[in-house]
Scaffold this motif. Structure first.
Motif, PDB file in Angstrom:
ATOM      1  N   TYR A  51       3.646   7.976  -0.288  1.00 26.50           N
ATOM      2  CA  TYR A  51       3.920   6.612   0.391  1.00 26.50           C
ATOM      3  C   TYR A  51       2.599   6.118   0.852  1.00 26.50           C
ATOM      4  N   HIS A  52       2.161   5.094  -0.115  1.00 29.71           N
ATOM      5  CA  HIS A  52       0.924   4.508   0.170  1.00 29.71           C
ATOM      6  C   HIS A  52       0.790   3.168   0.025  1.00 29.71           C
ATOM      7  N   ALA A  53      -0.388   2.458   0.458  1.00 24.13           N
ATOM      8  CA  ALA A  53      -0.671   1.016   0.196  1.00 24.13           C
ATOM      9  C   ALA A  53      -2.116   0.856  -0.454  1.00 24.13           C
ATOM     10  N   HIS A  54      -2.365  -0.104  -0.757  1.00 21.71           N
ATOM     11  CA  HIS A  54      -3.825  -0.287  -1.344  1.00 21.71           C
ATOM     12  C   HIS A  54      -4.355  -1.670  -0.770  1.00 21.71           C
ATOM     13  N   ASP A  55      -5.570  -1.832  -0.610  1.00 19.29           N
ATOM     14  CA  ASP A  55      -6.302  -3.064  -0.080  1.00 19.29           C
ATOM     15  C   ASP A  55      -6.418  -4.063  -1.003  1.00 19.29           C
ATOM     16  N   ARG A  56      -5.713  -4.075  -2.205  1.00 16.46           N
ATOM     17  CA  ARG A  56      -5.850  -4.930  -3.251  1.00 16.46           C
ATOM     18  C   ARG A  56      -4.689  -5.164  -4.091  1.00 16.46           C
ATOM     19  N   SER A  57      -4.479  -6.026  -4.665  1.00 10.91           N
ATOM     20  CA  SER A  57      -3.004  -6.325  -5.728  1.00 10.91           C
ATOM     21  C   SER A  57      -2.960  -5.118  -6.737  1.00 10.91           C
ATOM     22  N   GLU A  58      -1.730  -4.499  -7.183  1.00  9.20           N
ATOM     23  CA  GLU A  58      -1.432  -3.994  -8.253  1.00  9.20           C
ATOM     24  C   GLU A  58      -0.228  -4.340  -8.815  1.00  9.20           C
ATOM     25  N   ILE A  59      -0.320  -4.227 -10.297  1.00  9.92           N
ATOM     26  CA  ILE A  59       0.717  -4.711 -11.206  1.00  9.92           C
ATOM     27  C   ILE A  59       0.938  -3.333 -12.056  1.00  9.92           C
ATOM     28  N   ILE A  60       2.348  -2.912 -12.006  1.00  9.68           N
ATOM     29  CA  ILE A  60       2.897  -1.927 -12.739  1.00  9.68           C
ATOM     30  C   ILE A  60       3.741  -2.075 -13.907  1.00  9.68           C
ATOM     31  N   ASP A  82       9.988  -1.597 -19.627  1.00  9.11           N
ATOM     32  CA  ASP A  82       9.836  -2.839 -19.496  1.00  9.11           C
ATOM     33  C   ASP A  82      10.100  -3.469 -18.131  1.00  9.11           C
ATOM     34  N   VAL A  83      10.251  -2.745 -17.081  1.00  3.00           N
ATOM     35  CA  VAL A  83      10.177  -3.254 -15.750  1.00  3.00           C
ATOM     36  C   VAL A  83       8.795  -3.504 -15.188  1.00  3.00           C
ATOM     37  N   ALA A  84       8.439  -4.441 -14.931  1.00  2.00           N
ATOM     38  CA  ALA A  84       6.974  -4.974 -14.114  1.00  2.00           C
ATOM     39  C   ALA A  84       7.163  -5.009 -12.803  1.00  2.00           C
ATOM     40  N   LEU A  85       6.492  -4.747 -11.980  1.00  2.00           N
ATOM     41  CA  LEU A  85       6.348  -4.630 -10.340  1.00  2.00           C
ATOM     42  C   LEU A  85       4.881  -5.292 -10.131  1.00  2.00           C
ATOM     43  N   TYR A  86       4.764  -6.180  -9.036  1.00  2.00           N
ATOM     44  CA  TYR A  86       3.760  -6.843  -8.462  1.00  2.00           C
ATOM     45  C   TYR A  86       3.920  -6.180  -7.115  1.00  2.00           C
ATOM     46  N   ILE A  87       2.767  -5.747  -6.530  1.00  2.31           N
ATOM     47  CA  ILE A  87       2.700  -4.940  -5.478  1.00  2.31           C
ATOM     48  C   ILE A  87       1.438  -5.667  -4.355  1.00  2.31           C
ATOM     49  N   ALA A  88       1.759  -6.494  -3.660  1.00  2.00           N
ATOM     50  CA  ALA A  88       0.732  -7.044  -2.697  1.00  2.00           C
ATOM     51  C   ALA A  88      -0.116  -6.276  -1.845  1.00  2.00           C
ATOM     52  N   PRO A  89      -1.321  -6.595  -1.631  1.00  2.00           N
ATOM     53  CA  PRO A  89      -2.272  -5.730  -0.873  1.00  2.00           C
ATOM     54  C   PRO A  89      -1.492  -5.469   0.450  1.00  2.00           C
TER      55      PRO A  89
END
Length: 126
Positions: A51-60, A82-89
């Motif tokens: 369980y983590h976070a990033h200091d920048r945007s991640e798209i999966i 075909d599922v896409a995720l946008y994970i904010a910083p």
């Protein structure tokens, strides 16, 4: 223009309990792409990320397999092709492969991580 066959890229393995393989395809220190990091990630059956976070945007983008994305302390999204995720910083998340098949995805970070930074971050998961 640059073209890479991801199947020919050398990956690194993240050890148990967060077992997965990460192949960095494009990054500042991999094929000289300065704007973003593109990786192929395969989470082993019955494994997960921490369980983590990033200091920048991640798209999966999910290529194959099924699983769950946990976020916001217990909320869940179903993962399937075909599922896409946008994970904010700063947004905490965990990807779980709860199936007997590999969960294969593409990840993009903007701004980029270097291959070394990703390797170091993932090798030191707690």
């Amino acid at each position: 223009m640059k073209m890479v066959n991801a199947g020919e890229c050398e990956g690194f393995k993240v050890p148990t309990p967060y077992q997965r393989e990460i192949k960095v395809i494009f990054a500042p220190d991999k094929n000289d792409v300065q704007e973003a990091t593109l990786s192929q990630v395969v989470i082993s059956p019955s494994s997960k990320t921490n369980y983590h976070a990033h200091d920048r945007s991640e798209i999966i983008y999910i290529i194959s397999g099924e699983g769950i994305c946990e976020y916001e302390e217990g909320r869940q999204l179903m993962l399937q092709p075909d599922v896409a995720l946008y994970i904010a910083p700063g947004e905490k998340h965990m990807l779980i492969n709860n199936s007997s098949e590999p969960l294969k995805m593409i990840t993009i970070f903007v701004p980029p991580y270097s291959k070394k930074e990703l390797n170091d971050r993932c090798s030191n998961c707690t």
